[in-house]
Design an enzyme around this catalytic site. Structure first.
Site, PDB file in Angstrom:
ATOM      1  N   CYS A   2      -9.774  35.212  -1.934  1.00  0.00           N
ATOM      2  CA  CYS A   2     -10.641  35.549  -3.053  1.00  0.00           C
ATOM      3  C   CYS A   2     -10.350  34.583  -4.190  1.00  0.00           C
ATOM      4  CB  CYS A   2     -10.406  36.993  -3.492  1.00  0.00           C
ATOM      5  SG  CYS A   2      -8.694  37.328  -3.924  1.00  0.00           S
ATOM      6  N   LEU A  50     -13.687  38.376  -1.456  1.00  0.00           N
ATOM      7  CA  LEU A  50     -14.074  38.248  -0.057  1.00  0.00           C
ATOM      8  C   LEU A  50     -13.412  39.426   0.643  1.00  0.00           C
ATOM      9  CD1 LEU A  50     -15.435  36.575   2.208  1.00  0.00           C
ATOM     10  CD2 LEU A  50     -13.243  35.458   2.561  1.00  0.00           C
ATOM     11  N   ASN A  75      -4.523  36.940  -4.825  1.00  0.00           N
ATOM     12  CA  ASN A  75      -5.286  36.286  -3.763  1.00  0.00           C
ATOM     13  C   ASN A  75      -4.301  36.067  -2.618  1.00  0.00           C
ATOM     14  OD1 ASN A  75      -6.807  34.579  -2.134  1.00  0.00           O
ATOM     15  ND2 ASN A  75      -6.448  32.780  -3.411  1.00  0.00           N
ATOM     16  N   GLY A  76      -4.564  36.668  -1.473  1.00  0.00           N
ATOM     17  CA  GLY A  76      -3.657  36.450  -0.350  1.00  0.00           C
ATOM     18  C   GLY A  76      -3.625  37.623   0.603  1.00  0.00           C
ATOM     19  N   THR A 336      -5.914  10.057   2.051  1.00  0.00           N
ATOM     20  CA  THR A 336      -5.887  10.699   3.370  1.00  0.00           C
ATOM     21  C   THR A 336      -6.393  12.141   3.305  1.00  0.00           C
ATOM     22  OG1 THR A 336      -4.554  11.019   5.356  1.00  0.00           O
ATOM     23  CG2 THR A 336      -3.472  11.503   3.279  1.00  0.00           C
ATOM     24  N   ARG A 339     -10.275  11.903   3.249  1.00  0.00           N
ATOM     25  CA  ARG A 339     -10.770  11.545   4.591  1.00  0.00           C
ATOM     26  C   ARG A 339     -10.760  12.750   5.536  1.00  0.00           C
ATOM     27  NH1 ARG A 339      -7.098   6.283   5.963  1.00  0.00           N
ATOM     28  NH2 ARG A 339      -8.036   4.797   4.512  1.00  0.00           N
TER      29      ARG A 339
END
Length: 560
Positions: A2, A50, A75-76, A336, A339
């Site tokens: 969330c 969520l 959040n978790g 990186t 990408r």
């Protein structure tokens, strides 16, 4: 998963400030709440939900009748909330795993709370009775957290930096927004004015230390001893436990599958456990361009384990077009990371639009933990390889964990990473340094060997050489980094690159690709380059590019 957001001591109208909270709406598409704190008119919480666990009573900030003075936004996922309830006799008011934070705090204060949480988390805990604010973040920073604290005591906290950078405050200079360090909690005094003052920042867990909550784990005492068979058995046991505890969800579970060792082990173990518990079919997801090694390998794994497999095909134009929104989501310009994020961003977009999978398992953390990067072959000694592995784990929150969170959260998905389980990582890091190094020219040898006789995976996948995600999604003939560089070469003038150090004195880009990403980053986050302390690059070799495909070891391995 969330989005959390909170302000303490705001000088500006909260109805204006709360527009900033909408910048992280993607993290919680199911519901939103904005709530003022009783007695503190300039303090508030914002929450984007969520719904994964307790879909009826899971809104935040969480407040329970037993502790009316406590406010929690987190959040978790806390995987051991049931074990802790049983151990300490906690009486829960909801089915939300995070409620355990309130009970732990009431029982033993903030230090005991942070140490006892087995899971991934970022939290803001307010105690109005004792006038304290507490911030905390998990060991590896799997869940993100940013904060801004001004000299006059205005505090802003948010899951992503984009929810803080446009806050209004009566200051002559722009307040500094910075990531909250993983494995730490902070204690702040709350003044009657709503402003705060930092009291202490405490590191509560180091990746090498066995976590305090291990005493209440479902896997209790591991067999002792360093003989190879015992070690391999313990690795299998802890890895299975890491995946099993992460099955906690009321929403459909899926798994990213590149066909490399890490995601394949996660998918195979996940499917095995889901079958045992009579779950629905597991959806696996692979992304790549036509004829990419990842697509072919993932297809092979999916057929072997029997998952409901989905392939997302993209072309170079789609990848290039996604760059700006990817960099905006990531809040970084690391080469990186950008990408590797494009493929993960596009596959997450597909999952959200075309399927009902919401909780997504992935293989992040294994390369850092098990010395999977190809440059580990060049480590001067097992001890230096061990130190490098620990450094990479400490910095995950700036690189792979950041990528994995932002690319999935951008599309309202929740990521789960069993390789970063506290118990699994602390055990692996406790093993002798010489056991963990590459062996017989193969990286992650110990991990592969541990599953050699398990029949979880085909042998050719179990022993498949390392392929970076950003390279594996394209063909062997032309790497993703080559496609990007060819496109960017036309976008960035040579003269601009020559003067890069003048324009960007902090972390000046050395290549046109780096310059191009930095320009996009500065467009959205001007002057915030210090969120990234350094670029990710291989060590012990003369490398000018982070891609594994530029290294001699990779080139020789692909010729064999």
């Amino acid at each position: 998963m969330c989005g959390i957001w909170a302000l303490f001591g705001s000088d500006e109208c909260l109805s204006v400030q709360c527009l900033s909270a909408m910048k992280i709406a993607h993290r919680g598409p199911d519901a939103f709440r904005f709530e003022n704190v009783n007695g503190f008119t300039n303090c508030c919480f914002g929450f984007h939900r969520l719904a994964i666990v307790d879909q009826l009573y899971g809104m935040q900030p969480i407040r329970v009748k037993k502790f009316p003075y406590l406010w929690l936004c987190y959040n978790g996922e806390i995987y051991n909330f049931r074990q802790l309830q049983k151990q300490f006799g906690f009486e829960y008011q909801t089915l939300v795993d995070g409620e355990v934070i309130l009970h732990l705090y009431n029982r033993g204060g903030i230090e005991q709370t942070a140490c006892m949480l087995d899971g991934v988390f970022a939290f803001i805990l307010l105690d109005t009775a004792n006038r304290k604010v507490f911030l905390g973040r998990d060991t590896y920073g799997v869940r993100p957290l940013f904060k801004v604290l001004t000299e006059d005591g205005f505090l802003g906290v948010c899951s992503e930096a984009k929810g803080l950078i446009n806050l209004k405050h009566s200051m002559s200079t722009c307040p500094k927004v910075e990531p909250f360090l993983p494995g730490h909690y902070e204690v702040l005094d709350l003044k009657p004015s709503g402003k705060v003052a930092s009291v202490e920042l405490v590191k509560f867990h180091s990746c090498k230390d066995e976590p305090l909550h291990a005493a209440y784990d479902t896997v209790e005492n591991l067999p002792a001893g360093l003989d190879l068979e015992t070690v391999k058995s313990n690795i299998r046991l802890l890895f299975e436990n890491a995946v099993k505890k992460r099955l906690m969800s009321h929403r459909r579970i899926g798994c990213l599958l590149s066909g490399g060792l890490d995601s394949s082990l996660v998918a195979a173990m996940l499917l095995k456990l889901m079958k045992e518990q009579a779950y629905y079919p597991l959806q696996t997801f692979a992304i790549g361009m036509e004829d990419s090694p990842d697509l072919l390998a993932a297809r092979k794994v999916a057929a072997y384990i029997g998952s409901e497999h989905h392939e997302v095909i993209f072309n170079s134009e789609e990848g290039i077009q996604a760059l700006e929104e990817v960099i905006f989501s990531l809040e970084t310009y690391d080469i990186t990371t950008v990408r590797a994020s494009v493929g993960m961003y596009l596959v997450s977009k597909h999952i959200r639009k075309k399927t009902d999978s919401v909780v997504i398992f992935s293989g992040e953390g294994s390369d850092e933990l098990t010395q999977g990067y190809i440059y580990f072959h060049k480590a001067p000694s097992p001890e230096e390889a061990m130190e490098e592995s620990e450094r990479l784990l400490r910095e995950l929150y700036m690189f792979d964990v950041l990528r994995a969170d932002r690319t999935t959260a951008a599309h309202g998905l929740e990521l789960r990473v069993p390789f970063l389980d506290h118990r699994f990582t602390s055990y692996y890091l406790s093993l002798p340094a010489e056991l963990r190094i590459p062996k017989d020219g193969i990286e992650k040898h110990l991990l592969r060997e541990s599953f050699q006789d398990s029949n979880l995976l085909p042998k050719e996948i179990l022993w498949r050489p390392k392929e970076a995600f950003s390279d594996g999604i394209t063909s062997l003939k032309k790497s993703w980094f080559s496609i990007l560089q060819e496109h960017i070469d036309l976008q960035v003038d040579d003269l601009l690159l020559e003067k890069a150090a003048e324009k960007f004195p902090f972390n000046p880009p050395k290549t046109k690709e780096g310059y191009y990403y930095r320009q996009i980053f500065e467009k959205h986050y001007p002057g915030r380059a210090d969120w990234l302390s350094h670029y990710w690059m291989p060590r012990w070799i003369e490398a000018t590019d982070p891609s594994a495909r530029t290294l001699k070891h990779y080139k020789s391995a692909t010729k064999e």
